[in-house]
Write a protein that holds these residues in place. Structure first.
Motif, PDB file in Angstrom:
ATOM      1  N   VAL A 175       0.869  -1.179   0.000  1.00  0.00           N
ATOM      2  CA  VAL A 175       0.000   0.000   0.000  1.00  0.00           C
ATOM      3  C   VAL A 175       0.902   1.224   0.000  1.00  0.00           C
ATOM      4  CG1 VAL A 175      -1.758   1.300   1.269  1.00  0.00           C
ATOM      5  CG2 VAL A 175      -1.864  -1.195   1.227  1.00  0.00           C
ATOM      6  N   ARG A 176       0.637   2.141  -0.906  1.00  0.00           N
ATOM      7  CA  ARG A 176       1.450   3.368  -0.981  1.00  0.00           C
ATOM      8  C   ARG A 176       0.575   4.526  -1.425  1.00  0.00           C
ATOM      9  NH1 ARG A 176       1.510   4.360  -6.255  1.00  0.00           N
ATOM     10  NH2 ARG A 176       2.143   2.796  -7.804  1.00  0.00           N
ATOM     11  N   ASP A 177       1.121   5.729  -1.344  1.00  0.00           N
ATOM     12  CA  ASP A 177       0.415   6.904  -1.864  1.00  0.00           C
ATOM     13  C   ASP A 177       0.221   6.756  -3.370  1.00  0.00           C
ATOM     14  OD1 ASP A 177       0.071   9.047   0.251  1.00  0.00           O
ATOM     15  OD2 ASP A 177       2.153   8.464   0.581  1.00  0.00           O
ATOM     16  N   ALA A 178      -0.913   7.224  -3.840  1.00  0.00           N
ATOM     17  CA  ALA A 178      -1.181   7.174  -5.282  1.00  0.00           C
ATOM     18  C   ALA A 178      -0.246   8.130  -6.016  1.00  0.00           C
ATOM     19  CB  ALA A 178      -2.633   7.557  -5.544  1.00  0.00           C
ATOM     20  N   HIS A 179       0.186   7.695  -7.196  1.00  0.00           N
ATOM     21  CA  HIS A 179       0.957   8.548  -8.105  1.00  0.00           C
ATOM     22  C   HIS A 179       0.024   8.992  -9.234  1.00  0.00           C
ATOM     23  CE1 HIS A 179       4.652   5.844  -7.030  1.00  0.00           C
ATOM     24  NE2 HIS A 179       4.366   6.688  -6.054  1.00  0.00           N
ATOM     25  N   PRO A 180       0.344  10.095  -9.900  1.00  0.00           N
ATOM     26  CA  PRO A 180      -0.491  10.515 -11.038  1.00  0.00           C
ATOM     27  C   PRO A 180      -0.657   9.403 -12.078  1.00  0.00           C
ATOM     28  CG  PRO A 180       1.037  12.259 -10.437  1.00  0.00           C
ATOM     29  CD  PRO A 180       1.396  11.078  -9.589  1.00  0.00           C
ATOM     30  N   ASP A 181       0.406   8.588 -12.268  1.00  0.00           N
ATOM     31  CA  ASP A 181       0.338   7.517 -13.277  1.00  0.00           C
ATOM     32  C   ASP A 181      -0.657   6.413 -12.936  1.00  0.00           C
ATOM     33  OD1 ASP A 181       2.240   8.780 -14.682  1.00  0.00           O
ATOM     34  OD2 ASP A 181       3.876   7.371 -14.229  1.00  0.00           O
ATOM     35  N   ASP A 182      -1.113   6.375 -11.686  1.00  0.00           N
ATOM     36  CA  ASP A 182      -2.068   5.338 -11.286  1.00  0.00           C
ATOM     37  C   ASP A 182      -3.477   5.635 -11.796  1.00  0.00           C
ATOM     38  OD1 ASP A 182      -0.075   4.009  -9.804  1.00  0.00           O
ATOM     39  OD2 ASP A 182      -0.479   5.258  -8.032  1.00  0.00           O
ATOM     40  N   VAL A 183      -3.662   6.807 -12.373  1.00  0.00           N
ATOM     41  CA  VAL A 183      -5.016   7.253 -12.709  1.00  0.00           C
ATOM     42  C   VAL A 183      -5.751   6.281 -13.626  1.00  0.00           C
ATOM     43  CG1 VAL A 183      -4.313   8.737 -14.660  1.00  0.00           C
ATOM     44  CG2 VAL A 183      -6.418   9.241 -13.400  1.00  0.00           C
ATOM     45  N   HIS A 184      -5.060   5.666 -14.557  1.00  0.00           N
ATOM     46  CA  HIS A 184      -5.748   4.757 -15.498  1.00  0.00           C
ATOM     47  C   HIS A 184      -6.307   3.532 -14.763  1.00  0.00           C
ATOM     48  CE1 HIS A 184      -4.501   6.945 -19.123  1.00  0.00           C
ATOM     49  NE2 HIS A 184      -3.430   7.226 -18.409  1.00  0.00           N
ATOM     50  N   ALA A 185      -5.479   2.962 -13.883  1.00  0.00           N
ATOM     51  CA  ALA A 185      -5.935   1.789 -13.123  1.00  0.00           C
ATOM     52  C   ALA A 185      -7.085   2.175 -12.196  1.00  0.00           C
ATOM     53  CB  ALA A 185      -4.771   1.214 -12.313  1.00  0.00           C
ATOM     54  N   ILE A 186      -6.958   3.307 -11.553  1.00  0.00           N
ATOM     55  CA  ILE A 186      -8.004   3.753 -10.617  1.00  0.00           C
ATOM     56  C   ILE A 186      -9.320   3.983 -11.367  1.00  0.00           C
ATOM     57  CG2 ILE A 186      -8.679   5.739  -9.198  1.00  0.00           C
ATOM     58  CD1 ILE A 186      -5.679   5.836  -8.288  1.00  0.00           C
ATOM     59  N   ALA A 187      -9.228   4.665 -12.488  1.00  0.00           N
ATOM     60  CA  ALA A 187     -10.447   4.945 -13.270  1.00  0.00           C
ATOM     61  C   ALA A 187     -11.099   3.646 -13.737  1.00  0.00           C
ATOM     62  CB  ALA A 187     -10.107   5.844 -14.461  1.00  0.00           C
ATOM     63  N   ALA A 188     -10.281   2.657 -14.116  1.00  0.00           N
ATOM     64  CA  ALA A 188     -10.840   1.378 -14.595  1.00  0.00           C
ATOM     65  C   ALA A 188     -11.526   0.620 -13.455  1.00  0.00           C
ATOM     66  CB  ALA A 188      -9.730   0.523 -15.210  1.00  0.00           C
ATOM     67  N   ILE A 189     -10.895   0.610 -12.281  1.00  0.00           N
ATOM     68  CA  ILE A 189     -11.496  -0.069 -11.118  1.00  0.00           C
ATOM     69  C   ILE A 189     -12.844   0.567 -10.796  1.00  0.00           C
ATOM     70  CG2 ILE A 189     -11.279  -0.398  -8.611  1.00  0.00           C
ATOM     71  CD1 ILE A 189      -8.187  -0.653  -9.128  1.00  0.00           C
ATOM     72  N   TYR A 190     -12.841   1.907 -10.750  1.00  0.00           N
ATOM     73  CA  TYR A 190     -14.074   2.609 -10.370  1.00  0.00           C
ATOM     74  C   TYR A 190     -15.153   2.453 -11.443  1.00  0.00           C
ATOM     75  CZ  TYR A 190     -17.182   6.259  -8.695  1.00  0.00           C
ATOM     76  OH  TYR A 190     -18.288   6.947  -8.242  1.00  0.00           O
ATOM     77  N   ALA A 191     -14.751   2.488 -12.709  1.00  0.00           N
ATOM     78  CA  ALA A 191     -15.739   2.378 -13.793  1.00  0.00           C
ATOM     79  C   ALA A 191     -16.532   1.080 -13.673  1.00  0.00           C
ATOM     80  CB  ALA A 191     -15.035   2.449 -15.148  1.00  0.00           C
ATOM     81  N   TRP A 192     -15.846  -0.001 -13.324  1.00  0.00           N
ATOM     82  CA  TRP A 192     -16.571  -1.277 -13.184  1.00  0.00           C
ATOM     83  C   TRP A 192     -17.636  -1.156 -12.100  1.00  0.00           C
ATOM     84  CZ3 TRP A 192     -18.309  -4.842  -9.874  1.00  0.00           C
ATOM     85  CH2 TRP A 192     -18.775  -6.051 -10.410  1.00  0.00           C
ATOM     86  N   HIS A 193     -17.264  -0.550 -10.978  1.00  0.00           N
ATOM     87  CA  HIS A 193     -18.215  -0.448  -9.867  1.00  0.00           C
ATOM     88  C   HIS A 193     -19.358   0.516 -10.196  1.00  0.00           C
ATOM     89  CE1 HIS A 193     -16.215  -3.106  -7.067  1.00  0.00           C
ATOM     90  NE2 HIS A 193     -15.052  -2.538  -7.372  1.00  0.00           N
TER      91      HIS A 193
END
Ligand SMILES: CC(C)(COP(=O)(O)OP(=O)(O)OC[C@H]1O[C@@H](n2cnc3c(N)ncnc32)[C@H](O)[C@@H]1OP(=O)(O)O)[C@@H](O)C(=O)NCCC(=O)NCCS
Length: 184
Positions: A14-32
């Motif tokens: 577990v770490r602080d989010a980086h700007p580059d994580d945005v694609h993975a985060i958006a994909a996880i949230y989009a499914w939900h």
């Protein structure tokens, strides 16, 4: 049994989010947004929207964390002010999402533990969760109870999504001294 069925805590980062994580985060949230019970949004935010949301929270001095398994982002969580009016300044609201293919393997708990620890580094005294679809959201209810949240109330049928009324459960846990002492 897949490689991620059983994990030791040492396999979860577990770490602080980086700007580059945005694609993975958006994909996880989009499914939900499209398939899950928790989000009351109906259209997934674009990558730019998600980038802006992350920037607002991180630049505001609030934690946004990601969980990784073998270097891949499989979940995220963040906290920000529960409400903007000044008297709410000691109260945070959190949000947490784990990739639908990776739930039930400890990522949510690892994220929540880290988020609570980070929130307790600040001056905040209460942490709120607004659990979408209330008592039907068994995973979220269990996760929050496990980490010290109690149900503070239920709002009935405040959401309407996919042809159904949706409740929200308000859950709450103290941070640090909670309301045992007054803030400085
Ligand atoms: C809620 C959520 C973040 C939990 O993440 P997770 O990685 O599955 O959580 P964990 O694997 O750490 O499990 C935490 C606890 O919840 C339990 N749990 C997880 N999913 C469950 C489910 N569907 N039903 C019942 N219990 C469940 C686990 O067994 C564990 O309890 P235990 O330690 O007593 O066995 C994840 O399910 C999710 O993203 N859900 C959709 C989004 C959501 O509801 N977010 C919360 C918005 S308030």
């Amino acid at each position: 049994m897949s490689a991620v069925d059983i994990l030791s805590t040492s396999e979860i980062e577990v770490r602080d989010a980086h700007p580059d994580d945005v694609h993975a985060i958006a994909a996880i949230y989009a499914w939900h947004v499209l398939n899950g019970r928790a989000s009351f949004e109906e259209v997934p935010p674009t990558i730019d929207d998600m980038r802006q949301r992350m920037r607002t929270i991180i630049d505001g001095g609030f934690p946004w964390l990601v969980a990784l398994y073998r270097g891949v982002v499989v979940g995220y969580c963040y906290a920000s002010l529960y409400r903007p009016r000044p008297a709410y300044r000691y109260t945070l609201e959190e949000s947490i999402y784990v990739d639908a293919s990776a739930t039930g393997r400890g990522f949510g708990s690892a994220l929540m533990e880290a988020l609570i620890a980070r929130c307790e580094e600040g001056h905040w005294r209460q942490l709120i969760a607004v659990v979408g679809d209330g008592h039907n959201n068994a995973g979220s209810l269990r996760l929050h109870k496990k980490h010290g949240f109690e149900v503070a109330g239920q709002l009935r049928s405040v959401g309407y999504k996919k042809g159904n009324w949706r409740d929200t459960l308000i859950m709450q846990r103290p941070l640090n001294d909670g309301d045992w002492t007054l803030p400085e």
